[in-house]
Write an enzyme that holds these catalytic residues in place. Structure first.
Site, PDB file in Angstrom:
ATOM      1  N   HIS A 140      -7.880   1.888   5.151  1.00 15.73           N
ATOM      2  CA  HIS A 140      -9.448   2.324   5.307  1.00 15.73           C
ATOM      3  C   HIS A 140     -10.037   1.174   5.206  1.00 15.73           C
ATOM      4  O   HIS A 140      -9.676  -0.179   5.267  1.00 15.73           O
ATOM      5  CB  HIS A 140      -9.734   3.339   4.290  1.00 15.73           C
ATOM      6  CG  HIS A 140      -9.352   2.916   2.677  1.00 15.73           C
ATOM      7  ND1 HIS A 140      -9.712   1.769   2.432  1.00 15.73           N
ATOM      8  CD2 HIS A 140      -8.646   3.506   1.743  1.00 15.73           C
ATOM      9  CE1 HIS A 140      -9.589   1.619   0.883  1.00 15.73           C
ATOM     10  NE2 HIS A 140      -8.724   2.651   0.625  1.00 15.73           N
ATOM     11  N   HIS A 166      -9.211  -1.576   2.486  1.00 16.01           N
ATOM     12  CA  HIS A 166      -7.881  -2.382   2.912  1.00 16.01           C
ATOM     13  C   HIS A 166      -8.403  -3.366   4.007  1.00 16.01           C
ATOM     14  O   HIS A 166      -7.720  -4.425   3.954  1.00 16.01           O
ATOM     15  CB  HIS A 166      -6.769  -1.421   3.411  1.00 16.01           C
ATOM     16  CG  HIS A 166      -6.587  -0.516   2.131  1.00 16.01           C
ATOM     17  ND1 HIS A 166      -6.179   0.910   2.490  1.00 16.01           N
ATOM     18  CD2 HIS A 166      -6.564  -0.520   0.986  1.00 16.01           C
ATOM     19  CE1 HIS A 166      -5.878   1.476   1.540  1.00 16.01           C
ATOM     20  NE2 HIS A 166      -6.151   0.671   0.396  1.00 16.01           N
ATOM     21  N   ARG A 203      -8.028  -3.638  -6.705  1.00 16.05           N
ATOM     22  CA  ARG A 203      -8.402  -3.021  -7.768  1.00 16.05           C
ATOM     23  C   ARG A 203      -7.307  -1.770  -8.052  1.00 16.05           C
ATOM     24  O   ARG A 203      -6.932  -1.207  -7.445  1.00 16.05           O
ATOM     25  CB  ARG A 203      -9.698  -2.159  -7.345  1.00 16.05           C
ATOM     26  CG  ARG A 203     -10.365  -1.210  -8.343  1.00 16.05           C
ATOM     27  CD  ARG A 203     -11.425  -0.253  -7.825  1.00 16.05           C
ATOM     28  NE  ARG A 203     -10.853   0.523  -7.112  1.00 16.05           N
ATOM     29  CZ  ARG A 203     -10.083   1.822  -7.054  1.00 16.05           C
ATOM     30  NH1 ARG A 203     -10.365   2.327  -8.230  1.00 16.05           N
ATOM     31  NH2 ARG A 203      -9.911   2.551  -5.963  1.00 16.05           N
ATOM     32  N   ASP A 204      -7.132  -1.753  -9.318  1.00 17.44           N
ATOM     33  CA  ASP A 204      -6.043  -0.542  -9.901  1.00 17.44           C
ATOM     34  C   ASP A 204      -4.730  -0.604  -8.865  1.00 17.44           C
ATOM     35  O   ASP A 204      -4.609   0.585  -8.629  1.00 17.44           O
ATOM     36  CB  ASP A 204      -6.715   0.597  -9.909  1.00 17.44           C
ATOM     37  CG  ASP A 204      -6.142   1.856 -10.807  1.00 17.44           C
ATOM     38  OD1 ASP A 204      -5.442   1.386 -11.757  1.00 17.44           O
ATOM     39  OD2 ASP A 204      -6.185   3.098 -10.388  1.00 17.44           O
ATOM     40  N   THR A 220       0.659  -1.192  -0.082  1.00 15.14           N
ATOM     41  CA  THR A 220       0.074  -0.070   0.051  1.00 15.14           C
ATOM     42  C   THR A 220       0.893   1.327   0.077  1.00 15.14           C
ATOM     43  O   THR A 220       2.011   1.233   0.192  1.00 15.14           O
ATOM     44  CB  THR A 220      -0.875   0.012   1.236  1.00 15.14           C
ATOM     45  OG1 THR A 220      -1.953   1.128   1.075  1.00 15.14           O
ATOM     46  CG2 THR A 220      -0.231   0.343   2.710  1.00 15.14           C
ATOM     47  N   ARG A 221       0.509   2.195  -0.313  1.00 15.56           N
ATOM     48  CA  ARG A 221       0.980   3.616  -0.221  1.00 15.56           C
ATOM     49  C   ARG A 221       0.257   4.718   0.413  1.00 15.56           C
ATOM     50  O   ARG A 221       0.304   5.610   0.652  1.00 15.56           O
ATOM     51  CB  ARG A 221       1.358   4.140  -1.622  1.00 15.56           C
ATOM     52  CG  ARG A 221       0.305   4.427  -2.700  1.00 15.56           C
ATOM     53  CD  ARG A 221       1.036   5.126  -4.188  1.00 15.56           C
ATOM     54  NE  ARG A 221       0.062   5.834  -4.684  1.00 15.56           N
ATOM     55  CZ  ARG A 221      -0.542   5.502  -5.700  1.00 15.56           C
ATOM     56  NH1 ARG A 221      -0.570   4.299  -6.115  1.00 15.56           N
ATOM     57  NH2 ARG A 221      -1.611   6.307  -6.489  1.00 15.56           N
TER      58      ARG A 221
END
Ligand code: ZN
Length: 356
Positions: free
Chosen positions: A166, A169, A255-256, A161-162
């Site tokens: 939330h 996640h 996603r993405d 993650t960057r």
């Protein structure tokens, strides 16, 4: 004159990651054959899959000199920290290569812009670090593998993650904990574009999460230092290979993954992952997970796999919305983010985001 080059913080980090085995099987900066295999076919000359070029750019004078000597000495802030056993000197076509790697040549793309700021002259070869202090505190495969072993975890899911954690996640992380012995939350804290969350915001948010919700669970948190490339699908695979090297058995691709703006499709990284898994043994199982959202009918966080209610019942867990609220010191609300996480970030005031 000694053949040497001054490293940027990112190039130094590449050297450390190559020396520690984080980028295995690479032990040095890519030669032309590997570089071109990666840009054109997503594989090294050995046939192993690899998706992001790792190369060292130098100025024209160093490039010329490097063709005649066996070593290129590496300097960082006026200290010699090691050298490269020169195996190859070559030039790249930055404009053409960024289109292959990023699927766009648009200079508004932060990863493409960063590539265009580099020299086209490259020196490849094994990295040898002679100043061990520069590696102190680095995340290494040895460290994480020993930790997982000591915990008795045979299966470990890696989470990249960057952003601060939330509710979407959290959902993905709990899904992984249902099937794996351990969860390794590994935020990327290298170079990121201006406007992204700061390292402190991400890490403090996660500390609050671990203290309040993951306390006593099989969760390990440590940061990964490597620049974000924002290369979407290709970077998702690169992130998976790094976590394989760190000892993870599974890796979550949502996603993405590693995307920015609208450059990549929502599940384009899943498509590439399936394509590569059909051709290669990546040495890690990729968990291709759908985007979680809040459903007002189900009254919980779900995904397309667990809820088929109409879209009108859905509330997306939007990173953009969360970011905008935190920027104004507002809690995004419990459906989007835990209040302890939000408070840990809000308390940072002006240090929440990366500024340039
Ligand atoms: Zn539902």
């Amino acid at each position: 004159m000694k053949n040497s080059t001054s490293l940027t913080p990112e190039a130094l980090q590449d050297c450390i990651n190559l020396a520690t085995g984080l980028f295995a099987p690479l032990t040095g900066f890519m030669k032309a054959s590997d570089y071109r295999g990666v840009t054109d076919k997503m594989q090294l000359t050995s046939g192993e899959p690899w998706t992001i070029p790792i190369s060292l750019d130098v100025d024209p004078e160093t490039y010329r000199l490097s063709q005649h000597v066996p070593r290129l000495y590496l300097r960082y802030q006026d200290r010699e920290i090691g050298f490269i056993e020169i195996a190859d000197c070559y030039q790249v076509d930055i404009a053409a290569d960024t289109i292959k790697v990023f699927n766009t040549g648009d200079l508004a793309h932060p990863g493409v812009a960063r590539e265009h700021s580099r020299q086209p002259y490259r020196v490849g070869g094994k990295v040898v670090i002679t100043e061990p202090q520069v590696q102190e505190g680095a995340l290494t495969p040895e460290k994480t593998r020993n930790f997982f072993k000591a915990q008795g975890w045979k299966s470990v899911a890696g989470f990249q993650t960057r952003n601060p954690v939330h509710k979407a996640h959290e959902y993905l992380q709990r899904v992984a904990l249902e099937t794996c012995d351990g969860l390794f939350i590994n935020p990327l804290v290298g170079w990121k574009k201006a406007g992204d969350f700061s390292e402190t915001a991400v890490v403090n948010g996660y500390r609050a999460m671990l203290d309040e919700y993951y306390c006593g669970l099989r969760v390990h948190l440590d940061t990964l230092k490597t620049p974000m490339r924002y290369a979407g699908p290709r970077e998702a695979i690169f992130h998976a290979i790094i976590r394989r090297n760190l000892g993870c058995s599974h890796f979550i691709i949502g996603r993405d993954h590693a995307g920015v703006g609208d450059y990549y499709g929502k599940y384009e990284a899943h498509d590439l992952a399936r394509k590569l898994m059909a051709k290669h043994d990546l040495g890690i199982t990729l968990l291709l997970l759908k985007e979680p959202f809040y459903c007002h009918k189900c009254e919980q966080i779900v995904s397309d796999n667990t809820c088929a209610h109409p879209h009108s019942e859905r509330e997306s867990i939007s990173g953009t919305k969360i970011r905008a609220m935190l920027a104004q010191d507002q809690r995004p609300g419990e459906r989007l983010m835990r209040k302890e996480v939000a408070d840990a970030i809000i308390s940072l005031k002006q240090h929440k985001f990366i500024t340039e």
